[in-house]
Design an enzyme around this catalytic site. Sequence first.
Site, short mmCIF file in Angstrom:
data_model
loop_
_atom_site.label_atom_id
_atom_site.label_comp_id
_atom_site.label_asym_id
_atom_site.label_seq_id
_atom_site.Cartn_x
_atom_site.Cartn_y
_atom_site.Cartn_z
N LEU A 42 0.96 -1.46 -0.15
CA LEU A 42 0.69 0.23 -0.19
C LEU A 42 0.92 1.04 0.02
CD1 LEU A 42 -2.81 -0.90 2.22
CD2 LEU A 42 -3.22 -0.99 0.46
N GLY A 43 1.88 1.03 0.52
CA GLY A 43 2.53 2.36 0.88
C GLY A 43 3.72 1.80 1.87
N PHE A 47 10.98 3.65 7.88
CA PHE A 47 11.24 1.81 8.82
C PHE A 47 10.32 1.25 8.31
CE2 PHE A 47 13.36 5.31 11.47
CZ PHE A 47 15.16 5.32 10.47
N ASP A 166 0.98 14.15 16.91
CA ASP A 166 1.55 14.39 15.87
C ASP A 166 -0.23 14.55 14.89
OD1 ASP A 166 3.75 14.76 13.79
OD2 ASP A 166 3.64 12.15 13.77
P1 AMP Z 1 2.75 5.33 7.35
O1 AMP Z 1 4.02 4.71 7.45
O2 AMP Z 1 1.94 4.79 8.80
O3 AMP Z 1 2.75 6.36 6.79
O4 AMP Z 1 1.76 4.52 6.33
C1 AMP Z 1 2.52 4.26 4.85
C2 AMP Z 1 0.87 4.50 3.72
O5 AMP Z 1 0.31 3.05 3.90
C3 AMP Z 1 0.16 5.22 3.89
O6 AMP Z 1 0.28 6.39 3.36
C4 AMP Z 1 -0.85 4.56 3.19
O7 AMP Z 1 -1.06 4.52 2.20
C5 AMP Z 1 -0.69 3.11 3.36
N1 AMP Z 1 -1.72 2.89 5.10
C6 AMP Z 1 -1.31 3.12 6.40
N2 AMP Z 1 -2.44 2.20 7.06
C7 AMP Z 1 -3.01 2.50 6.07
C8 AMP Z 1 -4.52 1.41 6.93
N3 AMP Z 1 -4.83 1.58 8.38
N4 AMP Z 1 -5.12 1.32 5.88
C9 AMP Z 1 -4.85 1.35 4.31
N5 AMP Z 1 -4.46 1.64 4.59
C10 AMP Z 1 -2.96 1.95 5.31
#
Ligand code: AMP
Length: 337
Positions: A42-43, A47, A166
């Site tokens: 997804l992303g 880290f 945050d």
């Molecule tokens: P983060 O490292 O938490 O910023 O997450 C990186 C990417 O993962 C985010 O920009 C979202 O696209 C995706 N993501 C994070 N948490 C979720 C979630 N609970 N459900 C769906 N996508 C998520």
Amino acid sequence: MEKLERERNLHIRELKRIHNEDNSRFNHHPVLNDRYLLLSLLGKGGFSEVHKGFDLQEQRYVACKIHQLNKEWKDDKKANYIKHALREYNIHKKLEQARIVRLFDVFEIDNNSFCTVLEYCDGNDLDFYLKQNKSIPEKEARSIIVQTVSALRYLNQINPPVIHYDLKPGNILLGTGSVSGEIKITDFGLSKIMDNDSYNPDNGMDLTSQGAGTYWYLPPECFVVGKDPPKISSKVDVWSVGVIFYQCLFGKKPFGHNLSQAAILEENTILKATEVQFPQKPPTTNEAKAFIRRCLKYKKEERPDVLCLAEDDYLKPPAMKGKRQFEDFLPKKSQEA
Ligand code: AMP
């Protein structure tokens, strides 16, 4: 031009995603912990990488966040990262509210990586939405703020209360459908627990992680340096709410809009943020501006805390204005009394 720019942003994001997925250790659809089938990336964050997964036991989609420790890191850095992540996990797993992303599970993958399993949220975060659409009409922006404040109220009603610390558009996940349909807040990595050891209700708590958080959204007291560390409270989150609402309405941040994080520190931008200026356009109600001014009160003593903000007339449905929210829950008789 705007439509093309939006398509271009989407395309670039997808290219990055595919590149990251191609380079991921977990791109061959493994089943983790005998339970979570990884489907797609997804992303990617600093880290960690987040995969869409399917929980074979509960038969539901989940988001699996894989925290990867760098093998080159010294042991104390690894230990520090794990300590930080476990703290986040321990705070987050206890939280159960409709406007907060659920944390279901955590497990070790190997010596250098572990995974947290989160409620899966379809749709974009508010940061990407604002990048694509610049601003949001007041009615919908207000709905996002009402929901955010409802989550914050919950965080302040549990024992011990939690400061998110945050809050920013990237940590507000939007549902699919209309922009303000159903939002959820996430990322408790920097949150603070106001337990008896660290919190004094008259004073606040010591700021232990100065320099953390995203500067555009943090209040002046977080930038005060010196011998006497500043005391922080839930009023930090109230300031962030004001900044986020302003950004939704006007498509730019109220302080340091075009500055980098480093420049904000160097130029003391937030320490100088004594008064907020509103653009002429788009037309915005005086009530919305007054609400933002209350959130962005420079002196924390004059700023409402979260529980006070949750009672703000601007956030109430029209029939409830002037009444206290909790009257709703009192039996009819005692209301009459
Ligand atoms: P983060 O490292 O938490 O910023 O997450 C990186 C990417 O993962 C985010 O920009 C979202 O696209 C995706 N993501 C994070 N948490 C979720 C979630 N609970 N459900 C769906 N996508 C998520």
